[in-house]
Each structure stands twice: as C-alpha cells, then as structure tokens.
Design an enzyme around this catalytic site. Structure first.
Site, PDB file in Angstrom:
ATOM      1  CB  ALA A 119      -0.825  -0.184   1.106  1.00 20.83           C
ATOM      2  CG  ASN A 175       0.097  -6.730   6.437  1.00 17.35           C
ATOM      3  OD1 ASN A 175       0.823  -7.768   6.770  1.00 17.35           O
ATOM      4  ND2 ASN A 175      -0.983  -6.881   6.601  1.00 17.35           N
ATOM      5  CG  HIS A 203       0.300   4.154   4.255  1.00 16.81           C
ATOM      6  ND1 HIS A 203       0.099   3.525   5.639  1.00 16.81           N
ATOM      7  CD2 HIS A 203      -0.533   3.458   3.468  1.00 16.81           C
ATOM      8  CE1 HIS A 203      -0.715   2.764   5.356  1.00 16.81           C
ATOM      9  NE2 HIS A 203      -1.115   2.675   4.277  1.00 16.81           N
TER      10      HIS A 203
HETATM   11  N1  LIG Z   1       1.147  -5.500   2.490  1.00 18.71           N
HETATM   12  C1  LIG Z   1       0.301  -4.611   2.410  1.00 18.71           C
HETATM   13  O1  LIG Z   1       0.655  -3.288   2.211  1.00 18.71           O
HETATM   14  C2  LIG Z   1      -1.077  -5.107   2.579  1.00 18.71           C
HETATM   15  C3  LIG Z   1      -2.119  -4.258   2.108  1.00 18.71           C
HETATM   16  C4  LIG Z   1      -3.181  -4.646   2.282  1.00 18.71           C
HETATM   17  C5  LIG Z   1      -3.871  -5.944   2.509  1.00 18.71           C
HETATM   18  N2  LIG Z   1      -2.492  -6.698   3.256  1.00 18.71           N
HETATM   19  C6  LIG Z   1      -2.804  -8.082   3.699  1.00 18.71           C
HETATM   20  O2  LIG Z   1      -3.242  -9.019   2.781  1.00 18.71           O
HETATM   21  C7  LIG Z   1      -4.235 -10.013   3.339  1.00 18.71           C
HETATM   22  C8  LIG Z   1      -5.269 -10.152   2.326  1.00 18.71           C
HETATM   23  O3  LIG Z   1      -6.101  -9.097   2.577  1.00 18.71           O
HETATM   24  P1  LIG Z   1      -7.615  -8.977   1.844  1.00 18.71           P
HETATM   25  O4  LIG Z   1      -7.962  -7.718   1.543  1.00 18.71           O
HETATM   26  O5  LIG Z   1      -7.578  -9.796   0.620  1.00 18.71           O
HETATM   27  O6  LIG Z   1      -8.367  -9.702   2.921  1.00 18.71           O
HETATM   28  P2  LIG Z   1      -9.747 -10.322   2.993  1.00 18.71           P
HETATM   29  O7  LIG Z   1     -10.163 -10.332   4.391  1.00 18.71           O
HETATM   30  O8  LIG Z   1     -10.744  -9.704   2.118  1.00 18.71           O
HETATM   31  O9  LIG Z   1      -9.334 -12.185   2.554  1.00 18.71           O
HETATM   32  C9  LIG Z   1      -8.708 -12.734   3.170  1.00 18.71           C
HETATM   33  C10 LIG Z   1      -9.044 -14.300   2.804  1.00 18.71           C
HETATM   34  O10 LIG Z   1      -8.264 -15.099   3.446  1.00 18.71           O
HETATM   35  C11 LIG Z   1      -8.858 -16.160   3.985  1.00 18.71           C
HETATM   36  N3  LIG Z   1      -7.997 -16.781   5.033  1.00 18.71           N
HETATM   37  C12 LIG Z   1      -7.586 -16.119   6.249  1.00 18.71           C
HETATM   38  N4  LIG Z   1      -6.728 -16.872   6.895  1.00 18.71           N
HETATM   39  C13 LIG Z   1      -6.729 -18.016   6.434  1.00 18.71           C
HETATM   40  C14 LIG Z   1      -6.058 -19.247   6.277  1.00 18.71           C
HETATM   41  N5  LIG Z   1      -5.380 -19.600   7.659  1.00 18.71           N
HETATM   42  N6  LIG Z   1      -6.160 -20.207   5.496  1.00 18.71           N
HETATM   43  C15 LIG Z   1      -6.689 -20.092   4.288  1.00 18.71           C
HETATM   44  N7  LIG Z   1      -7.503 -19.000   4.224  1.00 18.71           N
HETATM   45  C16 LIG Z   1      -7.557 -17.890   5.084  1.00 18.71           C
HETATM   46  C17 LIG Z   1     -10.154 -15.517   4.673  1.00 18.71           C
HETATM   47  O11 LIG Z   1     -11.172 -16.640   4.635  1.00 18.71           O
HETATM   48  C18 LIG Z   1     -10.598 -14.581   3.363  1.00 18.71           C
HETATM   49  O12 LIG Z   1     -11.265 -15.239   2.418  1.00 18.71           O
HETATM   50  C19 LIG Z   1      -4.397  -9.469   4.757  1.00 18.71           C
HETATM   51  O13 LIG Z   1      -3.662 -10.176   5.702  1.00 18.71           O
HETATM   52  C20 LIG Z   1      -3.970  -7.899   4.582  1.00 18.71           C
HETATM   53  O14 LIG Z   1      -3.824  -7.470   5.892  1.00 18.71           O
HETATM   54  C21 LIG Z   1      -1.437  -6.289   3.007  1.00 18.71           C
END
Ligand SMILES: NC(=O)c1ccc[n+]([C@@H]2O[C@H](COP(=O)([O-])OP(=O)(O)OC[C@H]3O[C@@H](n4cnc5c(N)ncnc54)[C@H](O)[C@@H]3O)[C@@H](O)[C@H]2O)c1
Length: 252
Positions: A119, A175, A203
């Site tokens: 992000a 993150n 940010h």
């Molecule tokens: N690096 C970055 O800048 C950044 C930015 C945004 C989001 N993220 C991270 O990316 C990830 C995904 O984001 P999103 O918006 O798609 O989230 P989301 O909640 O829309 O989707 C996550 C999916 O993963 C599944 N899930 C969770 N734990 C699981 C496990 N142990 N095994 C299998 N499936 C599992 C959930 O059921 C859900 O369907 C999150 O951890 C979020 O914090 C990182």
C-alpha cells in the site's frame, strides 16, 4: 507461463483474478470454502478444501493473500513443496527469528519469497538502508475508524512504537510498517491514527539518511469490497506477478 495457486480468496485474490496478466491461476484454497468456490466461478482454477492437497498440486508459486497467521502457518510448507511464495501479509515476518528461519529454508531449497510493495510507494529505494545509513524512519498511518473496525469522534492516536509491536495489535492494518522495516534493514517508528475526517488510508513516510531526506505521502482509496485494504496494495501484487517472469528488473 508461470502457474499460481491463491492461498486466501478474499478481496485481494478477487482483484488478482480479475486483473492478472502474465500468470495462469490454477489452484484456489481458502479456510472458508465458499470463498474459494465463489472465486472459482470467475476463473478455471481447481478448488481445494485441504491445504496439503493444495500445496501438493502442480503449480509454481503460492500467492498468499489471507492473513498474517496463514502466512506464518504455511510459509515453510510452501517452500518444502518446491514452490516459490508471494506474501501479501508481510507482517508475518515481523519477528527476526521466524524471518531468518524461513529465509534460510528458502535459500537451502533454492526457492524465492517475494514481498509486494503493497500500500505504499518508495519501498524500492528504501533498500539503500541496507548499504548506507538511515537515521530516521517514521511511518504515520491514518485511517477512518471504519477501516479499523472501531468508532471515534475525533482524531485519536491508537499506537506509537515499533513496527513489530504494532503488527501484533493491528495485523490487518499495519503490514506496511513491516515491509518498510524489511526493506530498510532497520526498525521503523510507527504512529497509527484513527480519524473520522479522512476517507482514505493515508501513509506518511519520513526518511532521513546519508543520502539526504525524503517525505512520501500516499493517500489510498480503499478497495471497493474491503475498506481495510487499499486498492494500491492489490494493484501492487498484480504488477509484481506480471513482472515475475520478465528478464529486465526495474528499480532497486
Ligand atoms: N502488504 C500490504 O501493504 C497489505 C495491504 C493490504 C492488505 N494486506 C494483507 O493482505 C491479506 C489479504 O487481504 P484481503 O483484503 O484480501 O483480506 P480479505 O479479508 O478480504 O481476504 C482474506 C481471505 O483469506 C482467508 N483466510 C484467512 N486466514 C486463512 C487461513 N489461515 N487459511 C486459508 N485462508 C485464510 C479468509 O477466509 C478470506 O477469504 C491480509 O492479511 C491483509 O492484511 C497487506
């Protein structure tokens, strides 16, 4: 063409499926099977209900877009199944012993771990911190309380301290702080604010070092389906996947 399996079929995975170029999505796994099934309707990938069967399937790269806990639980197994790993939930690597163990395993198996810029902008050149002094590194993140699943009436400081502490309290929202830490090779001071007056995930990154100084402000629009996720984060992973197989690397 590189083949990928999506570990986590939520918001980011949906955006990957709708926008991917340069990779073939062949496998889907989510702890909530209906999410994998919904996503399966948008692509031809095979849906798995068992994580071991998913990891044993024939494809090149696991793209984790699930949670910090999922990345921590499955990172080693992904590598041991002969696959490279793209980690969206980079907060999984906040603690050095775990990070070092996974890194060592990848090196010993000849595998790669990719961390998208997520992000923020500026992660590429921040890597100069690995070869030259960075004296100050501050991340000030401001989100609407809705994005943080809370309510407040005025701008409120929720956390001030180190990235590896912040991610423990806000694993879905900070993150970025851990990504900065990994890139720069040093600790990051984090401030997390809730502000009902903002409608974007903001940010602000302040960097001071031997090179001079820089201030980067990113005002992210939330993803349409998940206010906790900035659209830029999803676009960044789509772009990373698009470039994985390219011979020319751009940026540090
Ligand atoms: N690096 C970055 O800048 C950044 C930015 C945004 C989001 N993220 C991270 O990316 C990830 C995904 O984001 P999103 O918006 O798609 O989230 P989301 O909640 O829309 O989707 C996550 C999916 O993963 C599944 N899930 C969770 N734990 C699981 C496990 N142990 N095994 C299998 N499936 C599992 C959930 O059921 C859900 O369907 C999150 O951890 C979020 O914090 C990182």
């Amino acid at each position: 063409m590189l083949t990928i399996g999506l570990l986590g079929c939520g918001n980011i995975a949906n955006i990957i499926v709708k926008n991917h170029v340069g990779v073939d999505i062949v496998a889907l796994y989510d702890q909530m099977p209906e999410r994998a099934e919904d996503l399966g309707r948008l692509c031809n990938a095979r849906i798995f209900r068992d994580i071991d069967e998913f990891l044993s399937a024939d494809f090149d790269i696991v793209v984790e877009a699930a949670s910090v806990a999922a990345a921590q639980a499955h990172a080693a197994a992904v590598l041991e199944h002969g696959k490279d790993l793209v980690v969206m939930s980079v907060g999984a690597f906040a603690e050095k012993p775990f990070r070092d163990a996974v890194n060592d395993l990848a090196r010993s198996l000849g595998r790669k771990i990719y961390i998208p810029s997520g992000a923020i902008f500026g992660l590429d050149n921040l890597k100069i911190g690995q070869v030259s002094g960075i004296h100050r590194l501050l991340l000030r993140t401001t989100k609407n309380p809705r994005s943080l699943n809370m309510e407040c009436d005025e701008r409120t400081l929720l956390f001030s301290g180190a990235a590896n502490e912040c991610i423990k309290h806000y694993p879905k929202n900070t993150n970025v702080s851990v990504a900065l830490e990994l890139a720069a090779g040093r600790t990051v001071d984090v401030e997390l604010w809730a502000d009902p007056a903002v409608d974007r995930n903001v940010h602000e990154i302040v960097i001071e070092g031997d090179f001079g100084d820089a201030t980067i402000t990113v005002r992210n629009l939330p993803s349409p389906d998940n206010p906790a996720t900035s659209y830029l984060a999803a676009l960044s992973i789509v772009t990373l996947l698009k470039n994985l197989d390219e011979p020319m690397r751009i940026g540090t």
